[in-house]
Design a protein around this motif. Structure first.
Motif, PDB file in Angstrom:
ATOM      1  N   LEU A   6       0.847  -1.187   0.000  1.00 34.19           N
ATOM      2  CA  LEU A   6       0.000   0.000   0.000  1.00 34.19           C
ATOM      3  C   LEU A   6       0.886   1.241   0.000  1.00 34.19           C
ATOM      4  CD1 LEU A   6      -3.032   0.638   0.058  1.00 34.19           C
ATOM      5  CD2 LEU A   6      -2.900   0.751   2.551  1.00 34.19           C
ATOM      6  N   GLY A   7       0.424   2.274  -0.675  1.00 33.58           N
ATOM      7  CA  GLY A   7       1.199   3.507  -0.755  1.00 33.58           C
ATOM      8  C   GLY A   7       1.933   3.582  -2.086  1.00 33.58           C
ATOM      9  N   LEU A   9       2.177   7.224   0.163  1.00 34.35           N
ATOM     10  CA  LEU A   9       1.408   8.437   0.422  1.00 34.35           C
ATOM     11  C   LEU A   9       2.381   9.537   0.816  1.00 34.35           C
ATOM     12  CD1 LEU A   9      -0.757   6.075   1.009  1.00 34.35           C
ATOM     13  CD2 LEU A   9      -1.961   7.835   2.327  1.00 34.35           C
ATOM     14  N   TRP A  82       8.100   1.507  -6.823  1.00 36.90           N
ATOM     15  CA  TRP A  82       7.237   2.631  -7.246  1.00 36.90           C
ATOM     16  C   TRP A  82       8.083   3.614  -8.034  1.00 36.90           C
ATOM     17  CZ3 TRP A  82       2.063   3.361  -7.028  1.00 36.90           C
ATOM     18  CH2 TRP A  82       1.575   4.634  -7.355  1.00 36.90           C
ATOM     19  N   SER A  92       5.489  10.469  -9.741  1.00 35.25           N
ATOM     20  CA  SER A  92       5.113  11.110  -8.475  1.00 35.25           C
ATOM     21  C   SER A  92       6.181  12.127  -8.121  1.00 35.25           C
ATOM     22  CB  SER A  92       4.992  10.065  -7.369  1.00 35.25           C
ATOM     23  OG  SER A  92       3.984   9.123  -7.679  1.00 35.25           O
ATOM     24  N   TRP A 195      -6.845  -0.863   2.360  1.00 39.89           N
ATOM     25  CA  TRP A 195      -6.343  -1.441   1.110  1.00 39.89           C
ATOM     26  C   TRP A 195      -7.335  -1.189  -0.014  1.00 39.89           C
ATOM     27  CZ3 TRP A 195      -8.055  -5.075  -2.364  1.00 39.89           C
ATOM     28  CH2 TRP A 195      -7.117  -5.525  -3.294  1.00 39.89           C
ATOM     29  N   TRP A 198      -7.364   2.737  -0.838  1.00 40.48           N
ATOM     30  CA  TRP A 198      -6.161   3.412  -1.308  1.00 40.48           C
ATOM     31  C   TRP A 198      -5.429   2.691  -2.439  1.00 40.48           C
ATOM     32  CZ3 TRP A 198      -3.662   5.147   4.019  1.00 40.48           C
ATOM     33  CH2 TRP A 198      -4.465   6.141   4.571  1.00 40.48           C
ATOM     34  N   THR A 199      -5.964   1.563  -2.900  1.00 35.59           N
ATOM     35  CA  THR A 199      -5.333   0.921  -4.062  1.00 35.59           C
ATOM     36  C   THR A 199      -6.039   1.252  -5.369  1.00 35.59           C
ATOM     37  OG1 THR A 199      -6.598  -1.106  -3.619  1.00 35.59           O
ATOM     38  CG2 THR A 199      -4.313  -1.012  -2.803  1.00 35.59           C
ATOM     39  N   ASP A 200      -7.136   2.005  -5.301  1.00 36.68           N
ATOM     40  CA  ASP A 200      -7.717   2.539  -6.531  1.00 36.68           C
ATOM     41  C   ASP A 200      -6.613   3.264  -7.298  1.00 36.68           C
ATOM     42  OD1 ASP A 200     -10.274   3.744  -8.031  1.00 36.68           O
ATOM     43  OD2 ASP A 200      -8.824   5.343  -7.664  1.00 36.68           O
ATOM     44  N   ARG A 204      -4.565   6.266  -5.681  1.00 39.84           N
ATOM     45  CA  ARG A 204      -3.226   5.904  -5.208  1.00 39.84           C
ATOM     46  C   ARG A 204      -2.167   6.866  -5.761  1.00 39.84           C
ATOM     47  NH1 ARG A 204      -0.635  -0.233  -5.578  1.00 39.84           N
ATOM     48  NH2 ARG A 204       0.905   0.069  -3.885  1.00 39.84           N
ATOM     49  N   TRP A 205      -2.267   7.169  -7.046  1.00 35.06           N
ATOM     50  CA  TRP A 205      -1.305   8.115  -7.630  1.00 35.06           C
ATOM     51  C   TRP A 205      -1.484   9.503  -7.029  1.00 35.06           C
ATOM     52  CZ3 TRP A 205      -2.140  12.577 -10.504  1.00 35.06           C
ATOM     53  CH2 TRP A 205      -0.969  13.185 -11.001  1.00 35.06           C
ATOM     54  N   SER A 208       0.084   9.879  -3.770  1.00 36.60           N
ATOM     55  CA  SER A 208       1.543   9.795  -3.835  1.00 36.60           C
ATOM     56  C   SER A 208       2.192  11.114  -4.223  1.00 36.60           C
ATOM     57  CB  SER A 208       1.965   8.714  -4.850  1.00 36.60           C
ATOM     58  OG  SER A 208       1.830   9.184  -6.188  1.00 36.60           O
TER      59      SER A 208
END
Length: 707
Positions: A6-7, A9, A82, A92, A195, A198-200, A204-205, A208
């Motif tokens: 996850l992340g 963020l 990432w 990001s 999860w 925040w995983t959409d 998510r982007w 970030s």
């Protein structure tokens, strides 16, 4: 080999130095998490810490260049995780401010259900956060409205209203026929909510690359969390509640609270140090969360962020409550002191141009709802006896009567603090340009402006009919003008009875404060801007004398109403020195909700009625029944109500402030400013449509700004 669960963020960006930030991640195993900036322009790393078998890191990033946008990567044990391979999104970046800076753009909202999976119909429409991400990624968002910070005002997850995907996952873990059923029960189940949310891909982007500030509201734990003492007693009797509330606070601390803190605050945080130093921080965090639930004063979830010349105070309006009568309050005494100290810190020296108070629950509500909540609170406290108290407690829970107005002493205390922070005329202290309360919760958006005056006593608005004056706290006789010259009203707290003949010609309405009259000639038939409107304080009407008689202020023709052109501004009468109120900051309630949720049609009608003149009359009747009187401030809606999935953007430039409301829409066709390019399923056709745009400070005379 560690993977990114996850992340990332981007949470904190330093506005004092412009060279530091923090980035939050969850890995699937213990590892060293690293942020590496492009061109070697900064970076940092941290070991993960463990909570309930999950592995997290809050990575301090240093060496950044002020006033720059720096692309970054995330590595776990030296392997890049990432950006994701094949990502359609731009890199990001960490955007740092110029130092010093007097400009910041704040995007805010609340109440977000996780969006539906790709390819499935979303019955509540496109997600405003996903639409914002698509606009930002495509470059379609105008630069003045590119967010410097995203303020999420509660209900980031819904522990009590899970999606069908989460329910299927829960059913594989336990029997949903046992309490709490399809709601989450423990920490592991909370991690599933985060999860899912925040995983959409778009969200998510977005998280970030735009720093975020967060605070909880009720659904992060449960609907109507801490609404009353009897509610809390009933919940604590439920065998599943203790694990639920402890897990909710634990997961909030990990996923939301930690990132709200500055590096200096993190370094001084004993719990954070204990969690990081232990092989498993679960026990330490669990003890903290259990104590925080039992004793609100043992934990502080509120926090402060300074963005150059703008100060943001995020207030905990849920966990910090005192529920027992007669001490019932929205904020525990220690929290109220903290809020006051932070609001007034450096105030005499003009430390900020704009004060933002983030409160998940609105301070200023539709007038009917405000009066209904005050009425309900009084009855629950027993002013009409036990029978009314029992009825009112049931109504309180059924109707969610738990905003600031439901805590009258706290409402008055916040009102006083805002008035003090906004600058007292003649005090010599430089006043900020604006004080804005940012809120969500109520599943619609609106703008309301407060008016402070010597006798500002409520959301007065003349209705074309003669009505009794509310002289809250007044004793003896008050007088209001009618066509015959005067109408006498006998005033006592909460209720004034008109005894004279009030307003046949033109249907003039008596003002709510004894000395508050319209600035339009006589108080017989105020016809400023085509509507009769009351003014909230005697000082706001120019030369009108507050001598115990509500004399009409003889304004120059054409007379200006107190709220000209839909804005709350002190009316200028013929007296050239009569703009006392102009020396104060302009004070706004800015409410925006939901980001991605729904509101039933009956509630839409209710909110609209709450703002209406008829609704105001109903509210006054309730106030008379409970003897609650009028509130210590007046306000009027100047924008909205708007319904839909939406976000507000507050752009602060020096002492100027502008506001924009954007709503998520489904784009027609495939050429939607890049929205389809960056979409991936449910939000592939999402775009933002501007529903309202306004200059909040456009008509403020700079000579009266106090700066």
């Amino acid at each position: 080999m560690a993977g990114l669960r996850l992340g990332p963020l981007l949470r904190y960006v330093d506005w004092e130095s412009g060279d530091r930030a923090t980035v939050w991640v969850e890995a699937d195993r213990p590892c060293r998490a690293e942020v590496r900036c492009a061109g070697g322009a900064g970076g940092g790393s941290a070991r993960t810490f463990q909570i309930e078998g999950h592995h997290y890191a809050l990575i301090p990033v240093t060496g950044l260049t002020p006033d720059a946008a720096t692309a970054y990567e995330v590595l776990l044990d030296g392997r890049r995780v990432w950006p994701l391979d094949g990502s359609p999104f731009p890199p990001s970046v960490i955007r740092t401010p110029a130092v010093p800076s007097d400009e910041v753009t704040v995007v805010f909202g609340s109440c977000r259900w996780a969006a539906t999976p790709a390819g499935e119909h979303d019955p509540i429409g496109p997600d405003a956060l996903a639409a914002l991400a698509a606009e930002l990624a495509s470059g379609a968002l105008p630069e003045p409205y590119r967010p410097d910070v995203l303020v999420l005002l509660g209900d980031q997850v819904y522990a009590d209203q899970t999606s069908k995907q989460v329910r299927r996952w829960l059913a594989a873990r336990r029997d949903l026929r046992e309490p709490p059923g399809a709601e989450v029960a423990d920490y592991e189940e909370y991690t599933r909510l985060y999860w899912e949310s925040w995983t959409d891909p778009e969200v998510r982007w977005l998280l970030s690359t735009v720093p975020s500030c967060m605070i909880f509201d009720d659904h992060d734990l449960i609907d109507d969390w801490n609404i009353s003492a009897s509610w809390l007693a009933e919940m604590r009797a439920e065998p599943w509640w203790q694990e639920r509330v402890v897990s909710g606070l634990m997961s909030y601390w990990v996923h939301q609270h930690l990132g709200n803190l500055s590096p200096a605050e993190l370094a001084a945080d004993e719990l954070y140090a204990a969690v990081r130093s232990a092989p498993d921080g679960t026990d330490a965090l669990r003890r903290f969360a259990a104590k925080a639930d039992a004793d609100a004063a043992s934990a502080r979830w509120s926090y402060r962020r300074d963005f150059g010349r703008t100060r943001l105070l995020m207030a905990d309006t849920r966990a910090a409550r005192v529920l027992e009568e007669p001490s019932r309050s929205m904020l525990a005494p220690s929290e109220a002191r903290w809020l006051r100290e932070q609001a007034l810190d450096g105030h005499q020296e003009g430390a900020y141009d704009h004060l933002l108070i983030g409160a998940s629950l609105p301070w200023l509500l539709p007038p009917l709802i405000h009066d209904a909540e005050g009425w309900n609170a009084a009855l629950c406290a027993g002013v009409r006896g036990r029978r009314w108290a029992r009825f009112s407690e049931a109504l309180r829970r059924r109707s969610d009567l738990e905003h600031w107005a439901a805590f009258p002493a706290s409402f008055a205390e916040l009102t006083t603090l805002i008035a003090e922070a906004g600058g007292e005329p003649g005090s010599g202290a430089p006043a900020p340009a604006t004080v804005c309360v940012l809120s969500g919760d109520v599943h619609h958006a609106y703008v309301a402006e407060a008016v402070y005056g010597a006798k500002a006593v409520g959301p007065a608005e003349a209705t074309g009919r003669a009505e009794a004056a509310y002289a809250a706290g007044a004793v003896g006789r008050v007088e209001a003008a009618d066509p015959a010259g005067r109408a006498e009203a006998t005033g006592r707290a909460g209720q004034a009875e008109a005894t004279g003949q009030a307003g046949r010609a033109g249907g003039a309405e008596a003002a709510y404060a004894a000395e508050a009259v319209t600035p339009a000639g006589r108080a017989e038939a105020a016809e400023a801007t085509g509507r009769a409107e009351a003014v909230y304080g005697a000082e706001a009407v120019g030369p009108a004398e507050a001598t115990g008689r509500a004399e009409a202020a003889e304004a120059a023709d054409p007379a200006e109403a107190a709220y000209a052109a839909g804005r709350a501004e002190a009316a200028e009468a013929a007296d050239p020195a009569g703009r006392d109120a102009g020396q104060r900051a302009q004070v706004f309630q800015l409410t925006c909700s939901p980001v991605h949720n729904a509101v039933h049609a009956i509630l839409r009608l209710g909110f609209r009625f709450g703002w209406s003149r008829a609704g105001r009359r109903v509210g006054r009747a309730l106030a008379r029944h409970a003897g609650t009187g009028r509130p210590p401030v007046g306000w009027r809606r100047t924008g909205g109500p708007w319904f839909g999935n939406q976000l507000m953007t507050l752009a602060l430039r020096g002492r100027a402030a502008s506001l924009r409301l954007d709503q998520a829409r489904t784009a027609a066709g495939g050429a939607d400013r890049g929205a389809r390019r960056y979409g991936s399923g449910h939000s592939a056709a999402a775009r933002l449509a501007t529903a309202d745009e306004r200059e909040l400070t456009a008509h403020r005379d700079p000579s009266l700004s106090g700066g």
